[in-house]
Enzyme design. Structure first.
Site, PDB file in Angstrom:
ATOM      1  N   GLY A 233       0.811  -1.207   0.000  1.00 36.39           N
ATOM      2  CA  GLY A 233       0.000   0.000   0.000  1.00 36.39           C
ATOM      3  C   GLY A 233       0.841   1.252   0.000  1.00 36.39           C
ATOM      4  O   GLY A 233       2.064   1.198   0.197  1.00 36.39           O
ATOM      5  N   GLY A 236       2.307   5.478   4.703  1.00 29.97           N
ATOM      6  CA  GLY A 236       1.503   6.092   5.748  1.00 29.97           C
ATOM      7  C   GLY A 236       0.121   5.518   5.941  1.00 29.97           C
ATOM      8  O   GLY A 236      -0.681   6.060   6.694  1.00 29.97           O
ATOM      9  N   THR A 237      -0.182   4.388   5.290  1.00 29.38           N
ATOM     10  CA  THR A 237      -1.532   3.825   5.396  1.00 29.38           C
ATOM     11  C   THR A 237      -1.695   2.880   6.576  1.00 29.38           C
ATOM     12  O   THR A 237      -2.799   2.413   6.835  1.00 29.38           O
ATOM     13  CB  THR A 237      -1.906   3.087   4.093  1.00 29.38           C
ATOM     14  OG1 THR A 237      -0.843   2.195   3.736  1.00 29.38           O
ATOM     15  CG2 THR A 237      -2.129   4.064   2.959  1.00 29.38           C
ATOM     16  N   THR A 240       2.829  -0.995   8.936  1.00 33.05           N
ATOM     17  CA  THR A 240       3.616  -1.367  10.113  1.00 33.05           C
ATOM     18  C   THR A 240       2.740  -1.427  11.355  1.00 33.05           C
ATOM     19  O   THR A 240       2.902  -2.317  12.203  1.00 33.05           O
ATOM     20  CB  THR A 240       4.750  -0.343  10.316  1.00 33.05           C
ATOM     21  OG1 THR A 240       5.517  -0.243   9.108  1.00 33.05           O
ATOM     22  CG2 THR A 240       5.665  -0.765  11.446  1.00 33.05           C
ATOM     23  N   GLU A 457      -8.295  33.412  -9.769  1.00 32.63           N
ATOM     24  CA  GLU A 457      -8.979  32.557  -8.801  1.00 32.63           C
ATOM     25  C   GLU A 457     -10.493  32.660  -8.930  1.00 32.63           C
ATOM     26  O   GLU A 457     -11.210  31.669  -8.746  1.00 32.63           O
ATOM     27  CB  GLU A 457      -8.545  32.919  -7.379  1.00 32.63           C
ATOM     28  CG  GLU A 457      -7.071  32.706  -7.090  1.00 32.63           C
ATOM     29  CD  GLU A 457      -6.646  31.264  -7.318  1.00 32.63           C
ATOM     30  OE1 GLU A 457      -7.483  30.347  -7.157  1.00 32.63           O
ATOM     31  OE2 GLU A 457      -5.478  31.043  -7.677  1.00 32.63           O
ATOM     32  N   HIS A 460     -11.582  30.264 -11.644  1.00 30.68           N
ATOM     33  CA  HIS A 460     -11.717  28.888 -11.139  1.00 30.68           C
ATOM     34  C   HIS A 460     -13.041  28.707 -10.407  1.00 30.68           C
ATOM     35  O   HIS A 460     -13.768  27.728 -10.629  1.00 30.68           O
ATOM     36  CB  HIS A 460     -10.565  28.571 -10.175  1.00 30.68           C
ATOM     37  CG  HIS A 460      -9.252  28.323 -10.831  1.00 30.68           C
ATOM     38  ND1 HIS A 460      -9.086  27.438 -11.870  1.00 30.68           N
ATOM     39  CD2 HIS A 460      -8.015  28.853 -10.583  1.00 30.68           C
ATOM     40  CE1 HIS A 460      -7.820  27.426 -12.244  1.00 30.68           C
ATOM     41  NE2 HIS A 460      -7.146  28.274 -11.472  1.00 30.68           N
ATOM     42  N   ASP A 531      -1.645  24.748 -13.165  1.00 31.76           N
ATOM     43  CA  ASP A 531      -2.875  24.334 -13.859  1.00 31.76           C
ATOM     44  C   ASP A 531      -2.541  23.602 -15.142  1.00 31.76           C
ATOM     45  O   ASP A 531      -3.127  22.552 -15.456  1.00 31.76           O
ATOM     46  CB  ASP A 531      -3.744  25.554 -14.171  1.00 31.76           C
ATOM     47  CG  ASP A 531      -4.213  26.266 -12.911  1.00 31.76           C
ATOM     48  OD1 ASP A 531      -4.274  25.597 -11.866  1.00 31.76           O
ATOM     49  OD2 ASP A 531      -4.510  27.464 -12.983  1.00 31.76           O
TER      50      ASP A 531
END
EC number: 3.4.24.-
Length: 654
Positions: A233, A236-237, A240, A457, A460, A531
């Site tokens: 995976g 950080g999932t 361990t 912005e 967007h 972008d």
């Protein structure tokens, strides 16, 4: 016993532990002291030539001992010691069997001839002897460079041995396993209750725990438990953490180490450590071996062109393959490994009989993120306004480690502001800090640049509000953050599959920033670099990966095995490459023109939104509803297992 006596006994200084090197030091000091104090030069006086000739002619000398053909040690007769000239030269450490004087005579032949002549002329009765003596201290100084080099070599060999088990880090224990053992004396306290989410992965490893607790339940029916389980995976999932939970639940000896612990600069050490590890595990069976980051030694053999056929990593992998397929199922030794690079592992390692099962530990979905938040928020003082459900929606693509970091960052922000509890706004600020970077309010921006950023912005925000499949907006800001001059935060829905229409709407909303600059100023800037990078990558994926282009057809050039990185040729012809480039360009241009049309139809609202941004610098969803009204596209949100990355539009000026 009084309290004072108790404190005295508790604070009693413990004597230092005995070290065998102390004996070496004492012996060396004794030898040096003996050589120094037993040396003749310590109790003898050096004579000049005139003084020597005077003593010689007075017949006060009992004997002369020439040492190493260099120095003459002079012994005085007992009856001559009473003379005044000798009394004042007697040292406090002088002994009767030691010389009182010594004389540096120069050339030995001339000195002996002089003694012979003087003895005959004055009828002297002294004795003359030649001796060869060895000075231990001089010998040590002679060989000191060699002793230093040998000691330095031993020191580095001890350091490189890494302090392996079985010998306190001595060079002879370098081939021992460096695995850390958790058993009844040092138990792992982590359990499945401490692992939020990962329901599917916990189900898989629960069977391993059941087997270790009651193996007869499976073996009585003729079944065999898998010898190995591979946790795969993203980082950080919780791979361990899941392995720790298995150790805590099973209650059996648990050997934990990293794949890099097998690697050493000495040839054959890795294979030796593998043998020793499995030998220890078999002696303590039933037991578990956990190898974290196994890709350090489990990479596919022959793929590394920089090393020869006698690569140390390959030898270690070969030994690991032999050990995993060598011990019988009755030993009850199970190997659990974790990696985030399963694509580079050797096929022989993945076959049945070694790692029989691959357990995919995916990024958490919406429901699992809420559970993870509850685990990490336990030690934090929360205010009543904290909304865990909203936070779990606001953090798509976050791993368990990311969520833990977010909770810690929110607590630090609240403490920095002098609050007594962590508020909901502190968590939102922490999300902005992690996703967008550090806020830079003091960055120097000209009014013209600020206006350009505001319309960018606003473009967007306007396009995403008007497009059906674009993610709903949460916040827009023109305050510089990290490398971005402005940013827009969205709340993307959890999707398991993505339709072509959804990808096109997202591309259109992403291009709307540059389209707003073109529409309002008839000029474009370098601010849309992020972008352009994003939509180019997205368009290329539609054409070459997902097969969503009519010209290219239902073909993918994606290689999930990861072996294409070793190839120097493209999987398509030059003609196809030209078609791909043309289709990608047309796909982006169509969405760019579409964005310009949407903004042209809503130009007055775009201007109102940009002016509000220039005034407030940060606007939220409520401000957009005042300008545009309610968003016409309301969707029912389903919990899904797929997690998309947070849509963060950021502009970097280069």
């Amino acid at each position: 016993m009084s309290q004072e006596n108790k404190n005295t006994s508790n604070t009693k200084i413990k004597p230092p532990k005995f070290n065998f090197y102390w004996i070496y030091g004492i012996i060396f000091a004794l030898i040096i002291g003996y050589q120094l104090f037993s040396s003749d030069s310590m109790s003898s006086k050096n004579l000049s030539q005139n003084e020597f000739e005077t003593i010689l002619e007075d017949n006060d000398i009992e004997k002369i001992v020439i040492v190493n053909k260099d120095i003459a040690n002079i012994f005085i007769k007992k009856d001559a010691l009473d003379k005044e000239k000798h009394k004042k030269n007697v040292s406090s450490i002088y002994a009767s069997n030691s010389p009182m004087y010594y004389y540096n005579f120069g050339d030995l032949k001339n000195f002996e001839d002089q003694l012979k002549l003087t003895k005959q002329e004055n009828s002297l009765d002294f004795d003359l002897k030649n001796e060869e003596q060895t000075n231990f201290l001089e010998q040590i100084f002679m060989y000191l460079p060699f002793i230093f080099l040998i000691g330095l070599w031993i020191y580095f060999m001890r350091r490189m041995s890494g302090g392996g088990s079985g010998g306190g880090g001595q060079i002879f224990s370098i081939g021992k396993s460096k695995a850390k053992l958790f058993d009844e004396n040092q138990k792992v306290k982590t359990s499945f209750k401490d692992v939020a989410g990962l329901e599917g992965a916990k189900e898989e490893v629960q069977e391993i725990v059941d087997f270790l607790k009651s193996p007869d339940k499976y073996t009585s029916l003729g079944g065999k438990i898998p010898k190995g389980a591979l946790l795969v995976g993203p980082p950080g999932t919780g791979k361990t953490l899941l392995a720790k939970a298995v150790a805590g639940e099973a209650g059996v000896p648990f050997f934990s180490l990293s794949g890099s612990d097998f690697v050493e600069m000495f040839v054959g050490v890795g294979a030796s450590r593998v043998r020793d590890l499995f030998k220890q595990a078999q002696q303590k069976s039933p037991s578990i071996i956990f190898i974290d980051e196994i890709d350090a030694i489990g990479r596919a053999r022959g793929k590394n062109n920089m090393t020869g056929g006698n690569d140390e990593r390959e030898n270690t992998l070969n030994q690991l393959l032999t050990e995993m397929d060598g011990f019988g199922t009755d030993t009850n030794v199970i190997v659990i490994a974790a990696t985030n690079r399963a694509d580079v592992l050797d096929k022989a390692l993945m076959r049945a009989g070694r790692f029989d099962r691959q357990i995919y530990v995916d990024l958490p979905d919406l429901k699992e993120r809420a559970e993870i938040f509850k685990v990490h928020l336990k030690p934090i003082k929360l205010d009543k306004d904290a909304d865990i459900e909203f936070l779990s929606q606001q953090t798509p693509g976050f791993s368990g480690a990311d969520i833990a970091n977010l909770c810690n960052e929110a607590a630090l922000i609240a403490a920095r502001k002098g609050k007594k509890a962590v508020h909901h706004q502190d968590f939102l600020d922490a999300v902005d800090r992690i996703v967008g970077g550090l806020e830079k309010k003091n960055k120097i921006i000209s009014p013209r640049e600020k206006k350009t950023i505001a319309f960018h912005e606003a473009g967007h925000a306007t396009a995403s509000w008007m497009l059906e499949h674009a993610a709903p907006l949460v916040k827009v800001t023109i305050v510089p953050r990290g490398q971005s001059l402005g940013a827009a935060w969205y709340l993307p829905e959890e999707r398991q599959i993505v339709l072509a229409e959804q990808m096109l709407d997202e591309m259109c909303a992403t291009l709307a920033g540059r389209a707003a600059e073109k529409l309002m100023f008839d000029k474009i800037s370098t601010g849309a670099l992020n972008d352009l990078e994003k939509i180019t990558r997205q368009a290329r994926a539609m054409v070459t990966v997902y097969g969503l282009n009519d010209k290219i057809g239902n073909i993918t050039y994606y290689d999930s095995s990861g072996q294409s990185e070793y190839s120097f040729t493209k999987p398509y012809s030059e003609e196809t490459a030209q078609v791909i480039d043309k289709e990608i360009s047309e796909l982006i241009e169509v969405q760019y023109q579409r964005a310009i049309k949407i903004l042209s139809d809503n130009k007055d609202k775009l201007i109102t939104l940009a002016e509000l941004l220039l005034e407030k610098e940060v606007i939220f969803k409520n401000d957009l509803e005042v300008i545009f009204g309610k968003r016409p596209f309301e969707k029912e949100v389903f919990h899904s297992e797929d997690s998309s990355k947070t849509e963060n539009s950021s502009e970097t000026v280069e």
